[in-house]
Design a protein around this motif. Structure first.
Motif, PDB file in Angstrom:
ATOM      1  N   GLY A  11     -13.237  -0.158  18.401  1.00 18.87           N
ATOM      2  CA  GLY A  11     -13.145   1.228  17.963  1.00 18.87           C
ATOM      3  C   GLY A  11     -13.824   1.447  16.626  1.00 18.87           C
ATOM      4  N   LEU A  12     -13.962   2.707  16.247  1.00 19.79           N
ATOM      5  CA  LEU A  12     -14.527   3.066  14.943  1.00 19.79           C
ATOM      6  C   LEU A  12     -13.384   3.341  13.982  1.00 19.79           C
ATOM      7  N   TRP A  13     -13.399   2.662  12.838  1.00 18.38           N
ATOM      8  CA  TRP A  13     -12.318   2.771  11.865  1.00 18.38           C
ATOM      9  C   TRP A  13     -12.881   3.073  10.485  1.00 18.38           C
ATOM     10  N   ALA A  14     -12.220   3.958   9.755  1.00 19.71           N
ATOM     11  CA  ALA A  14     -12.582   4.243   8.367  1.00 19.71           C
ATOM     12  C   ALA A  14     -11.554   3.569   7.468  1.00 19.71           C
ATOM     13  N   ALA A  15     -12.041   2.886   6.441  1.00 17.95           N
ATOM     14  CA  ALA A  15     -11.145   2.236   5.491  1.00 17.95           C
ATOM     15  C   ALA A  15     -10.565   3.295   4.559  1.00 17.95           C
ATOM     16  N   VAL A  16      -9.243   3.396   4.525  1.00 19.31           N
ATOM     17  CA  VAL A  16      -8.562   4.382   3.676  1.00 19.31           C
ATOM     18  C   VAL A  16      -8.192   3.745   2.339  1.00 19.31           C
ATOM     19  N   LYS A  17      -7.531   2.584   2.397  1.00 19.07           N
ATOM     20  CA  LYS A  17      -7.122   1.862   1.183  1.00 19.07           C
ATOM     21  C   LYS A  17      -7.495   0.397   1.341  1.00 19.07           C
ATOM     22  N   CYS A  18      -7.889  -0.209   0.245  1.00 18.23           N
ATOM     23  CA  CYS A  18      -8.210  -1.643   0.246  1.00 18.23           C
ATOM     24  C   CYS A  18      -7.508  -2.300  -0.935  1.00 18.23           C
ATOM     25  N   THR A  65      -7.291  -6.262  -2.627  1.00 17.32           N
ATOM     26  CA  THR A  65      -7.626  -7.681  -2.605  1.00 17.32           C
ATOM     27  C   THR A  65      -6.406  -8.476  -3.048  1.00 17.32           C
ATOM     28  N   VAL A  66      -5.980  -9.423  -2.215  1.00 14.87           N
ATOM     29  CA  VAL A  66      -4.789 -10.225  -2.487  1.00 14.87           C
ATOM     30  C   VAL A  66      -5.207 -11.677  -2.667  1.00 14.87           C
ATOM     31  N   LYS A  67      -4.738 -12.265  -3.774  1.00 22.98           N
ATOM     32  CA  LYS A  67      -5.010 -13.682  -4.051  1.00 22.98           C
ATOM     33  C   LYS A  67      -3.672 -14.406  -4.140  1.00 22.98           C
ATOM     34  N   PRO A  68      -3.190 -14.911  -2.990  1.00 21.79           N
ATOM     35  CA  PRO A  68      -1.889 -15.587  -3.009  1.00 21.79           C
ATOM     36  C   PRO A  68      -1.973 -16.934  -3.728  1.00 21.79           C
ATOM     37  N   GLY A  69      -0.836 -17.459  -4.125  1.00 19.35           N
ATOM     38  CA  GLY A  69      -0.799 -18.741  -4.823  1.00 19.35           C
ATOM     39  C   GLY A  69      -1.303 -19.872  -3.951  1.00 19.35           C
ATOM     40  N   LYS A  70      -0.985 -19.798  -2.667  1.00 14.53           N
ATOM     41  CA  LYS A  70      -1.435 -20.810  -1.717  1.00 14.53           C
ATOM     42  C   LYS A  70      -2.369 -20.153  -0.719  1.00 14.53           C
ATOM     43  N   GLY A  71      -3.408 -20.835  -0.347  1.00 11.58           N
ATOM     44  CA  GLY A  71      -4.319 -20.296   0.657  1.00 11.58           C
ATOM     45  C   GLY A  71      -5.431 -19.465   0.032  1.00 11.58           C
ATOM     46  N   GLY A  72      -6.330 -18.996   0.879  1.00 15.56           N
ATOM     47  CA  GLY A  72      -7.482 -18.231   0.404  1.00 15.56           C
ATOM     48  C   GLY A  72      -7.171 -16.755   0.207  1.00 15.56           C
ATOM     49  N   ALA A  73      -8.004 -16.119  -0.566  1.00 11.40           N
ATOM     50  CA  ALA A  73      -7.854 -14.683  -0.821  1.00 11.40           C
ATOM     51  C   ALA A  73      -8.207 -13.895   0.433  1.00 11.40           C
ATOM     52  N   PHE A  74      -7.639 -12.695   0.529  1.00 13.89           N
ATOM     53  CA  PHE A  74      -7.960 -11.814   1.653  1.00 13.89           C
ATOM     54  C   PHE A  74      -7.944 -10.366   1.195  1.00 13.89           C
ATOM     55  N   ASN A  75      -8.527  -9.512   2.005  1.00 13.66           N
ATOM     56  CA  ASN A  75      -8.600  -8.081   1.729  1.00 13.66           C
ATOM     57  C   ASN A  75      -7.640  -7.375   2.682  1.00 13.66           C
ATOM     58  N   GLN A  76      -6.559  -6.766   2.137  1.00 13.55           N
ATOM     59  CA  GLN A  76      -5.596  -6.010   2.930  1.00 13.55           C
ATOM     60  C   GLN A  76      -6.140  -4.590   3.041  1.00 13.55           C
ATOM     61  N   VAL A  77      -6.491  -4.153   4.255  1.00  4.72           N
ATOM     62  CA  VAL A  77      -7.178  -2.866   4.452  1.00  4.72           C
ATOM     63  C   VAL A  77      -6.356  -1.964   5.360  1.00  4.72           C
ATOM     64  N   GLU A  78      -6.164  -0.708   4.926  1.00  4.97           N
ATOM     65  CA  GLU A  78      -5.549   0.300   5.790  1.00  4.97           C
ATOM     66  C   GLU A  78      -6.687   1.044   6.467  1.00  4.97           C
ATOM     67  N   LEU A  79      -6.711   0.990   7.792  1.00 11.00           N
ATOM     68  CA  LEU A  79      -7.775   1.602   8.575  1.00 11.00           C
ATOM     69  C   LEU A  79      -7.251   2.817   9.329  1.00 11.00           C
ATOM     70  N   LYS A  80      -8.118   3.822   9.507  1.00  9.83           N
ATOM     71  CA  LYS A  80      -7.775   5.004  10.292  1.00  9.83           C
ATOM     72  C   LYS A  80      -8.821   5.162  11.383  1.00  9.83           C
ATOM     73  N   ASN A  81      -8.358   5.274  12.613  1.00 11.48           N
ATOM     74  CA  ASN A  81      -9.262   5.424  13.746  1.00 11.48           C
ATOM     75  C   ASN A  81      -9.924   6.799  13.692  1.00 11.48           C
ATOM     76  N   LEU A  82     -11.249   6.840  13.777  1.00 17.58           N
ATOM     77  CA  LEU A  82     -11.979   8.099  13.672  1.00 17.58           C
ATOM     78  C   LEU A  82     -11.910   8.927  14.949  1.00 17.58           C
ATOM     79  N   ILE A  83     -11.528   8.329  16.049  1.00 15.40           N
ATOM     80  CA  ILE A  83     -11.469   9.062  17.308  1.00 15.40           C
ATOM     81  C   ILE A  83     -10.087   9.675  17.525  1.00 15.40           C
TER      82      ILE A  83
END
Length: 187
Positions: free
Chosen positions: A19-26, A28-46
């Motif tokens: 599907g087509l998604w627009a990023a509403v909020k992003c 960046t999370v850097k937890p103490g253990k493990g790799g960093a990731f981007n927590q993204v709130e997506l909204k479906n454009l359809i």
């Protein structure tokens, strides 16, 4: 164009899960253990559904570019709104529910921007401000202070808005179409 998951920014449009998604909020999370990731709130454009998704920097997503095209509003026909492309003079019919509540702000000849993906409309942007005439306004209540006393008024398109006490029926005002709020008197 492929981008890493940590490069997604608010406003980006991506192809995800078919599907087509627009990023509403992003975020960046850097937890103490493990790799960093981007927590993204997506909204479906359809269909407008929302989704929270984690993207690691090693993941890639397809960044979609939308075509923005200017159209002129011509008229309303039943549940359809008819727009014209000023370059090719082709007409485009959109359903009222596609435009949403803001369809009441459309005026003859108004220019709008339609977002297209593969020649298919997926969004529409109206001007941020429009000039409308007040059809009805409540009379001023004596003794009210001018600081916080707004009164209800109904504009020519039937939408209710709060206006200052000095605004009367028949006056033209500038209205914010996003917030549906009075801005000031029109010149």
């Amino acid at each position: 164009m492929k981008i890493n998951g940590n490069e997604i920014r608010p406003g980006s449009v991506v192809e995800h899960n078919g599907g087509l998604w627009a990023a509403v909020k992003c975020n960046t999370v850097k937890p103490g253990k493990g790799g960093a990731f981007n927590q993204v709130e997506l909204k479906n454009l359809i269909d407008g559904t929302k989704l929270n998704e984690r993207f690691r920097s090693s993941e890639t997503v397809e960044l979609v570019s939308l075509e923005l095209k200017d159209f002129q509003f011509l008229y309303e026909e039943g549940d359809a709104l008819v727009f014209m492309d000023n370059e090719s003079y082709e007409q485009l019919e959109l359903q009222k529910d596609f435009v949403g509540d803001r369809a009441t702000f459309l005026q003859d000849g108004m220019m709008v921007t339609v977002k297209l993906y593969d020649e298919r409309p997926i969004g529409i942007s109206l001007p941020d401000q429009v000039v409308l005439t007040i059809a009805e306004a409540d009379p001023v209540v004596r003794g009210q202070t001018a600081a916080s006393s707004y009164k209800p008024a109904i504009m020519e398109n039937g939408v209710r808005v709060m206006v200052p006490p000095f605004v009367e029926a028949g006056e033209r005002i500038l209205v914010d179409t996003n917030e549906i709020a009075y801005l000031r008197r029109a010149d």
